[in-house]
Motif scaffolding. Structure first.
Motif, short mmCIF file in Angstrom:
data_model
loop_
_atom_site.label_atom_id
_atom_site.label_comp_id
_atom_site.label_asym_id
_atom_site.label_seq_id
_atom_site.Cartn_x
_atom_site.Cartn_y
_atom_site.Cartn_z
N LEU A 194 0.81 -1.23 -0.10
CA LEU A 194 -0.06 0.09 -0.12
C LEU A 194 0.90 1.23 0.18
CD1 LEU A 194 -2.93 -0.96 2.54
CD2 LEU A 194 -3.36 -0.48 0.23
N CYS A 251 -10.48 6.18 -1.67
CA CYS A 251 -9.36 5.98 -2.73
C CYS A 251 -8.87 4.55 -2.95
CB CYS A 251 -8.21 6.99 -2.69
SG CYS A 251 -8.78 8.53 -2.69
N VAL A 307 -16.00 -1.29 5.42
CA VAL A 307 -15.74 -2.04 3.85
C VAL A 307 -16.97 -2.31 3.50
CG1 VAL A 307 -14.76 -4.14 3.23
CG2 VAL A 307 -13.85 -3.21 5.11
N MET A 308 -17.88 -2.54 3.97
CA MET A 308 -19.41 -2.92 3.23
C MET A 308 -19.97 -2.02 2.48
SD MET A 308 -22.23 -4.83 5.38
CE MET A 308 -22.00 -4.20 7.07
N GLN A 309 -20.51 -2.31 1.17
CA GLN A 309 -20.98 -1.61 0.15
C GLN A 309 -22.14 -0.87 0.82
OE1 GLN A 309 -19.72 -1.71 -3.12
NE2 GLN A 309 -17.86 -2.30 -1.92
N ALA A 339 -11.39 -0.50 -3.87
CA ALA A 339 -11.36 -1.77 -4.89
C ALA A 339 -10.61 -2.52 -3.87
CB ALA A 339 -10.61 -1.40 -6.20
N PHE A 340 -9.60 -2.13 -3.20
CA PHE A 340 -8.74 -3.25 -2.75
C PHE A 340 -9.31 -4.04 -1.47
CE2 PHE A 340 -5.40 -0.30 -4.51
CZ PHE A 340 -4.92 -1.22 -5.60
N PHE A 341 -10.38 -3.54 -0.92
CA PHE A 341 -10.95 -4.31 0.23
C PHE A 341 -11.68 -5.61 -0.46
CE2 PHE A 341 -11.42 0.18 2.09
CZ PHE A 341 -10.39 -0.20 2.62
N ALA A 342 -11.37 -5.85 -1.68
CA ALA A 342 -11.85 -7.27 -2.29
C ALA A 342 -10.89 -8.32 -1.66
CB ALA A 342 -11.95 -7.18 -3.72
N PHE A 343 -9.77 -7.88 -1.37
CA PHE A 343 -8.60 -8.67 -0.78
C PHE A 343 -8.63 -8.76 0.73
CE2 PHE A 343 -6.97 -6.70 -4.46
CZ PHE A 343 -6.76 -7.86 -5.36
N ARG A 344 -9.28 -9.83 1.39
CA ARG A 344 -9.51 -9.95 2.79
C ARG A 344 -8.15 -9.23 3.44
NH1 ARG A 344 -11.25 -14.77 0.82
NH2 ARG A 344 -9.31 -15.88 1.30
N GLN A 345 -7.11 -9.56 3.18
CA GLN A 345 -6.12 -9.08 3.99
C GLN A 345 -5.76 -7.38 4.19
OE1 GLN A 345 -5.77 -10.70 1.00
NE2 GLN A 345 -3.92 -10.98 0.49
N VAL A 346 -6.39 -6.83 3.21
CA VAL A 346 -6.47 -5.41 3.38
C VAL A 346 -7.65 -4.81 4.13
CG1 VAL A 346 -6.36 -3.27 1.94
CG2 VAL A 346 -5.52 -5.26 1.10
N ARG A 347 -7.06 -4.19 5.24
CA ARG A 347 -8.16 -3.71 6.27
C ARG A 347 -8.11 -2.17 6.36
NH1 ARG A 347 -10.76 -7.03 5.73
NH2 ARG A 347 -12.11 -6.08 7.30
#
Lengths: 218, 257
Positions: free
Chosen positions: B15, B89, B255-257, B92-100
């Motif tokens: 990141l 910004c 994170v939720m939409q 999109a990267f929250f699709a990856f579980r390891q990105v908090r």
């Protein structure tokens, strides 16, 4: 094995709390069995996939992943202002492969076959190009379960064949959970099916039965 | 594939690289604007004080007084604003579980500290070439005060980003708030110009303490008000604790939409 326990989901927008999309989904998806999700538009297929993949959370209930599950291959996961290569590097890094970037990037680049567009920002890509990149990205890592939302279906015929072949090579050690609106794609990849209707899910050991149940419901 | 600790570390690295690239080379001359914006403010305020024939402020050179205050304030402001928008910004990267969400906020704030380091070096270097005294009397005090301002920026950014997520319109309020904060933090006008009892009130603002401590660290003979590290760092601890608690508690909401 992925265990989905009593998953409920509704979305909150600025207009308030929406209707329930999922109303108590329970299932156990065994490892090594490829599953297709069927149901009409808005039945909650993509929502369920995103929750299984961990990109979104259930409003109630929970999901346990007892195996390595990919991120949901769909439009998420790619940052539009970055190029395909930059996105690929980012994804390699966060999966802990910063020491073997050149090899991984090469694999992704070769598989995606995007040519010069690999160095263009993602926001200039068509949906087919995005799918190619998404699919190439997730195949660059070893997962037990790959999650695909229309990705395999969006590419052109040549890419679909390539994806199918790549996936067949993996099939002895990995499975896929997918959404596709094309019966042929589903049949090519999946053995079992989940039919979603009114927020409830029904498991069918045979995909054909799930497709039949879907057709009967229309 | 790895342990949780190495996983988080690799996410932070990735990141940080992604954000640095965006911050310095996101547009054609992004890196130049990082420098030009504070330089313009310093030039403008310096001209205003010059026209008023003011040569020293609290016993130190007025140019250095403005440079130090402006750069310290920019460190806080940029860190908080970048943290505020970190989630949007990198959605999109929250699709990856390891990105908090917190990883994203921390990476962005770190990039700001990194970029402000260069801004400090350039502007102080330019000041040195113009014959100003830019060698701090107590560099540790300067670094500690800047660290406090940076951490307060991060904490403030965390809290405001949660507010903006829950009530999107509150983003406008935080934007508007930055303007009076600029005026009352002792960036362009010293607080000693303000009559009692209002001066005491303005000392409630932790930014005043941070800015004055930076100036004191450079010039130990600088006369200022009664400022303290303990006051600045109470705000740092309070804001970081609240911000991190909110991120922990509302992680799924973020994170939720």
């Amino acid at each position: 094995m992925i265990i989905v326990r009593d998953v409920h989901k509704r979305y909150t927008t600025r207009r308030g709390v929406g209707d329930w999309v999922l109303r108590g989904v329970n299932m156990v998806i065994p490892t090594g069995r490829s599953v297709g999700l069927v149901g009409s538009n808005g039945a909650g297929k993509s929502t369920l996939l995103r929750i299984i993949g961990g990109a979104d959370y259930p409003t109630r209930g929970r999901v346990e992943r007892h195996c390595r599950v990919s991120w949901p291959m769909a439009n998420g996961g790619l940052e539009g202002t970055l190029t395909g290569r930059q996105n690929a590097k980012f994804v390699c890094r966060i999966h802990g492969f910063q020491h073997e970037l050149p090899e991984r990037i090469k694999r992704i680049e070769d598989f995606a076959e995007l040519g010069k567009a690999f160095d263009e920002p993602i926001q200039t890509y068509s949906s087919g190009m995005r799918s190619r990149l998404q699919f190439a990205l997730s195949l660059a890592f070893d997962f037990d379960v790959y999650i695909s939302d229309e990705v395999t279906a969006a590419g052109d015929a040549a890419f679909r064949n390539k994806a199918k072949k790549a996936f067949d090579d993996l099939s002895h050690k990995a499975s896929i959970i997918m959404v596709a609106h094309n019966d042929a794609t589903l049949k090519a990849f999946c053995e079992s099916g989940i039919f979603l209707k009114n927020g409830k899910a029904t498991w069918f050991d045979k995909l054909d039965d799930a497709l039949q149940a879907y057709k009967d419901s229309i | 594939m790895n342990g949780p600790f190495t996983n988080t570390l690799t996410v932070w690295q990735a990141l940080f690289l992604r954000e640095t690239l965006d911050r310095f080379f996101g547009s054609r001359a992004a890196w130049a604007w990082l420098l030009i914006e504070p330089a313009m403010h310093i030039g403008f305020i310096g001209t205003v004080w010059g026209m008023m024939r003011k040569n020293s402020m609290g016993g130190i050179d007025v140019s250095m007084w403005i440079i130090l205050g402006m750069l310290s304030f920019f460190l806080f402001r940029r860190t908080s604003v970048q943290t505020l928008h970190a989630r949007d910004c990198n959605n999109a990267f929250f699709a990856f579980r390891q990105v908090r969400p917190f990883d994203v906020a921390l990476a962005r704030a770190s990039v700001e500290a990194f970029s402000m380091f260069f801004v400090f070096v350039f502007i102080l270097g330019a000041a040195a070439m113009m014959g100003l005294n830019v060698v701090p009397d107590n560099i540790l005090q300067v670094l500690l005060a800047l660290l406090g301002l940076w951490m307060f920026g991060l904490g403030y950014g965390l809290i405001t980003s949660v507010c903006m997520r829950l009530v999107p319109d509150s983003g406008h309020i935080f934007q508007i708030l930055m303007m009076p904060l600029y005026l009352i933090s002792g960036v362009i006008m010293p607080l000693t110009f303000i009559p009692m009892p209002y001066r005491e009130w303005l000392l409630w603002n932790p930014l005043v303490h941070g800015l004055e401590l930076v100036r004191l660290g450079f010039f130990s003979n600088y006369h200022t008000l009664d400022v303290s590290f303990s006051y600045l760092f109470s705000w740092v601890l309070g804001s970081l604790a609240l911000g991190m608690a909110l991120y922990r508690g509302l992680e799924t909401r973020l994170v939720m939409q």
